[in-house]
Design a protein around this motif. Structure first.
Motif, PDB file in Angstrom:
ATOM      1  N   TYR A  18       0.830  -1.200   0.000  1.00  0.00           N
ATOM      2  CA  TYR A  18       0.000   0.000   0.000  1.00  0.00           C
ATOM      3  C   TYR A  18       0.866   1.253   0.000  1.00  0.00           C
ATOM      4  CZ  TYR A  18      -3.425  -3.548   1.177  1.00  0.00           C
ATOM      5  OH  TYR A  18      -4.208  -4.670   1.160  1.00  0.00           O
ATOM      6  N   ALA A  19       1.986   1.201   0.736  1.00  0.00           N
ATOM      7  CA  ALA A  19       2.921   2.320   0.712  1.00  0.00           C
ATOM      8  C   ALA A  19       3.444   2.546  -0.700  1.00  0.00           C
ATOM      9  CB  ALA A  19       4.073   2.059   1.686  1.00  0.00           C
ATOM     10  N   ILE A  20       3.863   1.470  -1.353  1.00  0.00           N
ATOM     11  CA  ILE A  20       4.373   1.588  -2.718  1.00  0.00           C
ATOM     12  C   ILE A  20       3.298   2.127  -3.650  1.00  0.00           C
ATOM     13  CG2 ILE A  20       5.210   0.273  -4.707  1.00  0.00           C
ATOM     14  CD1 ILE A  20       6.637  -1.581  -2.713  1.00  0.00           C
ATOM     15  N   ARG A  21       2.110   1.596  -3.534  1.00  0.00           N
ATOM     16  CA  ARG A  21       1.021   2.037  -4.410  1.00  0.00           C
ATOM     17  C   ARG A  21       0.780   3.538  -4.285  1.00  0.00           C
ATOM     18  NH1 ARG A  21      -5.162  -0.520  -4.667  1.00  0.00           N
ATOM     19  NH2 ARG A  21      -5.969   0.951  -6.230  1.00  0.00           N
ATOM     20  N   TYR A 223       1.554  14.920  22.902  1.00  0.00           N
ATOM     21  CA  TYR A 223       0.652  14.956  21.754  1.00  0.00           C
ATOM     22  C   TYR A 223       0.032  13.600  21.435  1.00  0.00           C
ATOM     23  CZ  TYR A 223       3.119  19.358  21.055  1.00  0.00           C
ATOM     24  OH  TYR A 223       3.668  20.603  21.228  1.00  0.00           O
ATOM     25  N   TRP A 224       0.565  12.527  22.021  1.00  0.00           N
ATOM     26  CA  TRP A 224       0.148  11.190  21.599  1.00  0.00           C
ATOM     27  C   TRP A 224      -1.051  10.695  22.397  1.00  0.00           C
ATOM     28  CZ3 TRP A 224       2.429   7.130  18.374  1.00  0.00           C
ATOM     29  CH2 TRP A 224       3.218   7.681  17.350  1.00  0.00           C
ATOM     30  N   ASN A 225      -2.193  11.303  22.078  1.00  0.00           N
ATOM     31  CA  ASN A 225      -3.474  10.914  22.665  1.00  0.00           C
ATOM     32  C   ASN A 225      -4.439  10.654  21.509  1.00  0.00           C
ATOM     33  OD1 ASN A 225      -2.632  11.488  25.477  1.00  0.00           O
ATOM     34  ND2 ASN A 225      -2.565  13.596  24.729  1.00  0.00           N
ATOM     35  N   PRO A 226      -4.721   9.400  21.187  1.00  0.00           N
ATOM     36  CA  PRO A 226      -5.510   9.083  19.990  1.00  0.00           C
ATOM     37  C   PRO A 226      -6.911   9.686  20.034  1.00  0.00           C
ATOM     38  CG  PRO A 226      -4.440   7.123  20.863  1.00  0.00           C
ATOM     39  CD  PRO A 226      -4.262   8.191  21.887  1.00  0.00           C
ATOM     40  N   GLU A 227      -7.398  10.034  18.837  1.00  0.00           N
ATOM     41  CA  GLU A 227      -8.746  10.555  18.660  1.00  0.00           C
ATOM     42  C   GLU A 227      -9.480   9.683  17.655  1.00  0.00           C
ATOM     43  OE1 GLU A 227      -8.847  14.818  17.859  1.00  0.00           O
ATOM     44  OE2 GLU A 227      -6.773  14.969  18.572  1.00  0.00           O
ATOM     45  N   THR A 228     -10.802   9.644  17.780  1.00  0.00           N
ATOM     46  CA  THR A 228     -11.619   8.923  16.810  1.00  0.00           C
ATOM     47  C   THR A 228     -11.684   9.726  15.517  1.00  0.00           C
ATOM     48  OG1 THR A 228     -12.953   7.924  18.564  1.00  0.00           O
ATOM     49  CG2 THR A 228     -13.892   7.949  16.343  1.00  0.00           C
ATOM     50  N   ILE A 229     -11.463   9.051  14.391  1.00  0.00           N
ATOM     51  CA  ILE A 229     -11.417   9.743  13.102  1.00  0.00           C
ATOM     52  C   ILE A 229     -12.155   8.943  12.031  1.00  0.00           C
ATOM     53  CG2 ILE A 229      -9.205  10.860  13.552  1.00  0.00           C
ATOM     54  CD1 ILE A 229      -8.152   8.547  11.482  1.00  0.00           C
ATOM     55  N   ASP A 230     -12.440   9.607  10.925  1.00  0.00           N
ATOM     56  CA  ASP A 230     -12.784   8.966   9.665  1.00  0.00           C
ATOM     57  C   ASP A 230     -11.532   9.079   8.796  1.00  0.00           C
ATOM     58  OD1 ASP A 230     -13.526   8.259   7.101  1.00  0.00           O
ATOM     59  OD2 ASP A 230     -15.255   9.581   6.997  1.00  0.00           O
ATOM     60  N   PRO A 231     -10.781   8.007   8.605  1.00  0.00           N
ATOM     61  CA  PRO A 231      -9.494   8.123   7.909  1.00  0.00           C
ATOM     62  C   PRO A 231      -9.620   8.628   6.480  1.00  0.00           C
ATOM     63  CG  PRO A 231     -10.145   5.821   8.100  1.00  0.00           C
ATOM     64  CD  PRO A 231     -11.093   6.605   8.955  1.00  0.00           C
ATOM     65  N   TYR A 232     -10.723   8.306   5.820  1.00  0.00           N
ATOM     66  CA  TYR A 232     -10.891   8.688   4.421  1.00  0.00           C
ATOM     67  C   TYR A 232     -11.213  10.178   4.287  1.00  0.00           C
ATOM     68  CZ  TYR A 232     -10.890   3.689   4.543  1.00  0.00           C
ATOM     69  OH  TYR A 232     -10.524   2.392   4.813  1.00  0.00           O
ATOM     70  N   ALA A 233     -11.838  10.742   5.314  1.00  0.00           N
ATOM     71  CA  ALA A 233     -12.050  12.185   5.328  1.00  0.00           C
ATOM     72  C   ALA A 233     -10.732  12.929   5.530  1.00  0.00           C
ATOM     73  CB  ALA A 233     -13.037  12.566   6.429  1.00  0.00           C
ATOM     74  N   LEU A 234      -9.729  12.233   6.075  1.00  0.00           N
ATOM     75  CA  LEU A 234      -8.412  12.826   6.285  1.00  0.00           C
ATOM     76  C   LEU A 234      -7.454  12.516   5.136  1.00  0.00           C
ATOM     77  CD1 LEU A 234      -7.926  12.142  10.097  1.00  0.00           C
ATOM     78  CD2 LEU A 234      -8.489  14.308   8.992  1.00  0.00           C
ATOM     79  N   GLY A 235      -7.980  11.928   4.060  1.00  0.00           N
ATOM     80  CA  GLY A 235      -7.165  11.733   2.871  1.00  0.00           C
ATOM     81  C   GLY A 235      -6.556  10.365   2.698  1.00  0.00           C
ATOM     82  N   LEU A 236      -6.882   9.400   3.568  1.00  0.00           N
ATOM     83  CA  LEU A 236      -6.403   8.043   3.340  1.00  0.00           C
ATOM     84  C   LEU A 236      -7.004   7.543   2.033  1.00  0.00           C
ATOM     85  CD1 LEU A 236      -4.729   5.716   4.633  1.00  0.00           C
ATOM     86  CD2 LEU A 236      -6.909   4.818   5.502  1.00  0.00           C
ATOM     87  N   PRO A 237      -6.185   7.033   1.110  1.00  0.00           N
ATOM     88  CA  PRO A 237      -6.735   6.585  -0.178  1.00  0.00           C
ATOM     89  C   PRO A 237      -7.863   5.585   0.014  1.00  0.00           C
ATOM     90  CG  PRO A 237      -4.338   6.635  -0.276  1.00  0.00           C
ATOM     91  CD  PRO A 237      -4.706   6.901   1.157  1.00  0.00           C
ATOM     92  N   VAL A 238      -8.913   5.737  -0.769  1.00  0.00           N
ATOM     93  CA  VAL A 238     -10.097   4.892  -0.586  1.00  0.00           C
ATOM     94  C   VAL A 238      -9.790   3.435  -0.876  1.00  0.00           C
ATOM     95  CG1 VAL A 238     -11.752   6.725  -0.999  1.00  0.00           C
ATOM     96  CG2 VAL A 238     -10.884   5.408  -2.935  1.00  0.00           C
ATOM     97  N   TRP A 239      -8.748   3.160  -1.668  1.00  0.00           N
ATOM     98  CA  TRP A 239      -8.412   1.756  -1.917  1.00  0.00           C
ATOM     99  C   TRP A 239      -7.853   1.061  -0.674  1.00  0.00           C
ATOM    100  CZ3 TRP A 239      -3.275   2.204  -1.110  1.00  0.00           C
ATOM    101  CH2 TRP A 239      -2.581   3.318  -1.621  1.00  0.00           C
ATOM    102  N   MET A 240      -7.576   1.831   0.380  1.00  0.00           N
ATOM    103  CA  MET A 240      -7.173   1.202   1.641  1.00  0.00           C
ATOM    104  C   MET A 240      -8.323   0.443   2.294  1.00  0.00           C
ATOM    105  SD  MET A 240      -3.941   1.506   2.355  1.00  0.00           S
ATOM    106  CE  MET A 240      -3.867   1.229   4.119  1.00  0.00           C
ATOM    107  N   LYS A 241      -9.534   0.672   1.806  1.00  0.00           N
ATOM    108  CA  LYS A 241     -10.662  -0.108   2.327  1.00  0.00           C
ATOM    109  C   LYS A 241     -10.514  -1.592   2.025  1.00  0.00           C
ATOM    110  CE  LYS A 241     -14.023   3.685   2.164  1.00  0.00           C
ATOM    111  NZ  LYS A 241     -15.318   4.170   1.623  1.00  0.00           N
ATOM    112  N   ASP A 242      -9.658  -1.934   1.079  1.00  0.00           N
ATOM    113  CA  ASP A 242      -9.411  -3.336   0.747  1.00  0.00           C
ATOM    114  C   ASP A 242      -8.394  -3.983   1.680  1.00  0.00           C
ATOM    115  OD1 ASP A 242     -11.140  -3.135  -1.425  1.00  0.00           O
ATOM    116  OD2 ASP A 242      -9.540  -2.582  -2.820  1.00  0.00           O
ATOM    117  N   HIS A 243      -7.763  -3.201   2.544  1.00  0.00           N
ATOM    118  CA  HIS A 243      -6.756  -3.757   3.450  1.00  0.00           C
ATOM    119  C   HIS A 243      -7.432  -4.700   4.453  1.00  0.00           C
ATOM    120  CE1 HIS A 243      -3.546  -4.064   6.409  1.00  0.00           C
ATOM    121  NE2 HIS A 243      -2.723  -3.525   5.513  1.00  0.00           N
ATOM    122  N   PRO A 244      -6.813  -5.835   4.765  1.00  0.00           N
ATOM    123  CA  PRO A 244      -7.449  -6.776   5.698  1.00  0.00           C
ATOM    124  C   PRO A 244      -7.679  -6.227   7.099  1.00  0.00           C
ATOM    125  CG  PRO A 244      -5.191  -7.450   5.154  1.00  0.00           C
ATOM    126  CD  PRO A 244      -5.562  -6.369   4.199  1.00  0.00           C
TER     127      PRO A 244
END
Length: 252
Positions: A18-21, A223-244
């Motif tokens: 996915y990184a390469i892609r 700064y390392w306090n996780p927050e709930t997100i929508d990753p695709y709204a933050l620009g994660l490629p939509v093809w990452m939805k295929d990741h297991p």
């Protein structure tokens, strides 16, 4: 203008393809600098969970005829810096070098903006040699993330420019999955980590495995306090939805 990407590799099968892609369409060559032993200054008796042939097959499928694979001889690289700097010996004519870690996926549009805008500015004007990119850090899933760490990493090099550094101003970002990998990979990573002496000795058992939701950095960071997100709204490629791992509440 010759543009390449390189990946300093020991393990990384969870996200390597996915990184390469995420960058392959914007580079002329994709180099993998592989070491069968950790180059971070620390050795381990643990067996690496990823094998060279499996990593090669993943990279070959993702990069196709753009792949260039280099395997180090035993002990060739004494520390991580030597492994990373070796790219300059392998590709001395590169104008732009994208630094691609195996657990980092670039937003759609990020590599294109680097090549189309920042590469020309750096090379034409001699403005800067290195470029820092915005990054966010995923925590145990695709839906929990550290969003506000200001420590942006250097992920672009313009080797023909003598000096200077800039930080890219862009809505695009790198999506770092270093702590959203299989637990066995994270455990192995800690044993060869370049900052092993600085790590909290009980971090894996008391922060990572219990999926703690505050103060999650293995060394420590406000700064390392996780927050709930929508990753695709933050620009994660939509093809990452295929990741297991894409739909898992917690990556095991």
């Amino acid at each position: 203008m010759k543009t390449i990407a390189y990946c300093a590799l020991l393990y990384g099968s969870d996200y390597l393809a996915y990184a390469i892609r995420s960058v392959i369409d914007h580079v002329d060559e994709l180099w993998v600098l592989y070491s069968a032993q950790g180059s971070h200054g620390h050795s381990t008796t643990l067996q690496c969970p990823d094998h060279a042939k499996d990593l090669y097959d993943i990279a070959q499928q993702a990069a196709g005829d753009k792949l260039r694979w280099y395997t180090a001889s035993p002990g060739q690289w004494r520390h991580e810096g030597e492994q990373r700097e070796y790219i300059h010996k392998l590709v001395p004519d590169a104008d732009v070098i994208l630094v691609l870690d195996a657990d980092e996926v670039w937003s759609d549009g990020l590599a294109k903006e680097v090549v189309d805008q920042y590469a020309r500015e750096a090379n034409w004007n001699g403005a800067f040699r290195t470029l820092r990119l915005p990054i966010i850090h995923y925590w145990r899933s695709f839906y929990r993330c550290i969003l506000h760490d200001p420590a942006y990493p250097t992920r672009v090099i313009f080797p023909k420019v003598e000096g200077g550094e800039a930080t890219m101003q862009t809505p695009f970002r790198i999506h770092h999955f270093g702590y959203a990998q299989r637990s066995e990979i994270v455990h192995y990573k800690l044993t060869t980590h370049g900052h092993k002496n600085e790590l909290r000795p009980d971090w894996y058992e008391t922060r990572f495995l219990p999926n703690t939701q505050q103060d999650c950095h293995p060394v420590g960071s406000e700064y390392w306090n996780p927050e709930t997100i929508d990753p695709y709204a933050l620009g994660l490629p939509v093809w990452m939805k295929d990741h297991p791992f894409a739909e898992l509440e917690v990556i095991p």
